[in-house]
Design an enzyme around this catalytic site. Structure first.
Site, PDB file in Angstrom:
ATOM      1  N   GLN A   1      -5.825   3.852  18.264  1.00 21.17           N
ATOM      2  CA  GLN A   1      -7.118   4.581  18.079  1.00 21.17           C
ATOM      3  C   GLN A   1      -7.581   5.173  16.976  1.00 21.17           C
ATOM      4  OE1 GLN A   1      -6.326   8.506  20.195  1.00 21.17           O
ATOM      5  NE2 GLN A   1      -8.523   9.192  19.402  1.00 21.17           N
TER       6      GLN A   1
ATOM      7  N   GLU B   1      -9.304  19.089  18.416  1.00 18.10           N
ATOM      8  CA  GLU B   1      -9.323  17.941  18.642  1.00 18.10           C
ATOM      9  C   GLU B   1      -7.415  17.976  18.741  1.00 18.10           C
ATOM     10  OE1 GLU B   1      -7.415  13.477  17.000  1.00 18.10           O
ATOM     11  OE2 GLU B   1      -6.985  15.317  16.062  1.00 18.10           O
TER      12      GLU B   1
ATOM     13  N   GLY C   1      -7.092  13.105  12.930  1.00 28.59           N
ATOM     14  CA  GLY C   1      -6.040  11.945  13.152  1.00 28.59           C
ATOM     15  C   GLY C   1      -4.918  11.756  12.263  1.00 28.59           C
ATOM     16  N   GLU C   2      -4.785  13.162  10.831  1.00 32.06           N
ATOM     17  CA  GLU C   2      -3.902  12.385   9.548  1.00 32.06           C
ATOM     18  C   GLU C   2      -2.960  11.813  10.679  1.00 32.06           C
ATOM     19  OE1 GLU C   2      -1.653  15.288   7.043  1.00 32.06           O
ATOM     20  OE2 GLU C   2      -3.060  16.430   7.687  1.00 32.06           O
ATOM     21  N   ARG C   3      -1.557  11.937  11.362  1.00 32.84           N
ATOM     22  CA  ARG C   3      -0.742  11.607  11.746  1.00 32.84           C
ATOM     23  C   ARG C   3      -0.475  10.940  11.977  1.00 32.84           C
ATOM     24  NH1 ARG C   3       2.885  11.320  16.594  1.00 32.84           N
ATOM     25  NH2 ARG C   3       1.060  10.831  18.612  1.00 32.84           N
ATOM     26  N   ARG C   4      -2.060   9.753  12.516  1.00 40.86           N
ATOM     27  CA  ARG C   4      -1.946   8.379  12.955  1.00 40.86           C
ATOM     28  C   ARG C   4      -2.131   7.274  11.507  1.00 40.86           C
ATOM     29  NH1 ARG C   4      -5.532  10.141  16.636  1.00 40.86           N
ATOM     30  NH2 ARG C   4      -7.231  10.011  15.294  1.00 40.86           N
TER      31      ARG C   4
ATOM     32  N   GLY D   1      -0.548  -1.792  16.096  1.00 43.87           N
ATOM     33  CA  GLY D   1      -1.969  -1.734  15.789  1.00 43.87           C
ATOM     34  C   GLY D   1      -2.063  -0.162  15.778  1.00 43.87           C
TER      35      GLY D   1
ATOM     36  N   ARG E   1      -3.158  21.464  11.181  1.00 44.18           N
ATOM     37  CA  ARG E   1      -1.944  20.804  11.594  1.00 44.18           C
ATOM     38  C   ARG E   1      -0.906  20.852  10.246  1.00 44.18           C
ATOM     39  NH1 ARG E   1       0.171  15.921  15.387  1.00 44.18           N
ATOM     40  NH2 ARG E   1       2.063  16.733  15.255  1.00 44.18           N
TER      41      ARG E   1
END
Length: 298
Positions: A74, A125, A91-94, A71, A52
Site C-alpha cells: 500500500q 486513517e 503511512g509513517e509505519r510503512r 515490497g 501517532r
C-alpha cells in the site's frame, strides 16, 4: 457561514479522499494529484503533527520482513513539502519499516491538501486502522479542537464516530501524567481509564488495577466505591434527603452514564419524586458546548 457548510461536508469529503488512497488517479484527475509514483525514500519526511507517536519495534520488524519479501503493498500518502521533498500524511509505519528493509525508493500517492486536512486524514486513517492508542487518539482530537475550532460534534462527523465517543476520548486527557503513561504503554485499557478518570485518586486506583491485573468491571467497582465515599456534595441532597448520605448504586451508575455522554462531571440528588442535578464545567468553552447540546433538543 461558508466555514460551517465546509465542516458539514468534512465527513463525506474525507471519506471520498481516503477512499481514493489505494486507487491510481484517472485521466480526469486534477494536475496537482499524482498516484503510484516511486520516489527516493530520503526525499520523504515524517509529519510532526502526526497523532501517532508510538511504533512498536516488534511490529515494525515484522512489517519490514514482509516488505523485503513482497515490497510495499500500500503506497504511502504524502503531500509536497518543497522541490522534490514530501511530507507524510498517512503511512509513517510503512515508511519506517521500508527504511529498516533497506528500500531506496517507495511508492507514494501525492495529495494537495492543507495542514488541517492533512491532520484530519492522519487521524481518520489511524482511527480506522485502530493504529492509535487511546491517548494518541484523544490528543489528535484535542489538536483539531485547539488549532481549528472544531466542536465535538464536528469531530464525530469527520471521523465517523459518535459525539459521546469523542467526549469520552477527550476525558482521558484529564488523567494524571502517571496514568496517561500507563494508558499510552498499554498497561491500562481505555475502559479502565474511563472508569477511574473522575475518581478522587486515579493514580492510586490505576496502580491497584495494574498490580492486580483487574478487569474493567473490577475497575468500575473500585470507581463506584470511591464515589460512595462521603464527600462535599456542594449543597446537593442525596436520595434520603440529607446531605452527606451514601448514594445508591443506581444513582452512581446514572451519574457516570450522564458524565460519559456530556463529557462533564454530573451529580444527582433525589428527594422524594424529584431532586437536583448538578453539572460541573471548568471553562467557558465547556459551558458553550453544554449550551449547544441542550439547545439541540429544544
Amino acid at each position: 457561514m461558508a466555514e460551517d457548510v465546509s465542516k458539514k461536508r468534512l465527513g463525506r469529503g474525507l471519506a471520498a479522499l481516503i477512499g481514493e488512497i489505494d486507487q491510481p488517479s484517472s485521466a480526469q484527475s486534477k494536475p496537482t494529484v499524482t498516484a503510484d509514483r516511486m520516489i527516493p525514500i530520503e526525499h520523504v519526511n515524517r509529519n510532526p503533527r502526526n497523532p501517532r507517536r508510538n511504533f512498536a519495534p516488534a511490529e515494525l520488524e515484522d512489517l519490514s520482513r514482509s516488505i523485503r519479501q513482497h515490497g510495499v503493498v500500500q503506497p504511502v500518502v504524502v503531500r509536497s513539502a518543497g522541490p522534490e521533498r514530501f511530507e507524510i500524511i498517512a503511512g509513517e509505519r510503512r515508511w519506517r519499516a521500508s527504511q529498516m528493509a533497506g528500500l531506496v525508493e517507495i511508492p507514494v500517492i501525492v495529495r494537495d491538501v492543507d495542514d488541517k486536512t492533512a491532520l484530519e486524514i492522519a487521524i481518520v486513517e489511524n482511527v480506522q486502522r485502530a493504529d492509535l492508542n487511546p491517548l494518541e487518539e484523544a490528543q489528535g482530537y484535542e489538536q483539531l479542537i485547539a488549532q481549528y475550532g472544531y466542536t465535538q460534534n464536528d469531530l464525530g462527523e469527520v471521523i465517523g464516530k459518535s459525539r459521546s465517543h469523542v467526549a469520552n476520548s477527550l476525558r482521558l486527557l484529564k488523567l494524571p501524567e502517571q496514568v496517561r503513561s500507563m494508558l499510552a504503554e498499554g498497561e491500562l485499557s481505555a475502559g479502565h481509564a474511563r472508569a477511574i478518570v473522575s475518581t478522587s485518586d486515579p493514580a492510586a486506583l490505576a496502580k491497584r488495577i495494574v498490580d492486580g491485573g483487574l478487569s474493567v468491571r473490577d475497575a468500575e467497582k473500585l470507581a463506584q466505591k470511591d464515589a460512595e465515599q462521603p464527600s462535599d456534595t456542594g449543597g446537593l441532597e442525596t436520595k434520603s434527603g440529607r446531605s452527606g448520605d451514601t448514594k445508591d448504586a443506581d444513582t452512581v451508575a446514572l451519574e457516570r452514564s450522564l458524565s460519559d455522554v456530556l463529557g462533564l462531571k454530573v451529580q444527582l440528588a433525589h428527594k422524594g419524586q424529584g431532586g437536583q442535578m448538578r453539572i460541573d464545567y471548568k471553562s467557558l468553552e465547556q459551558l458553550d458546548e453544554l449550551c449547544r447540546l441542550l439547545g439541540e433538543n429544544r
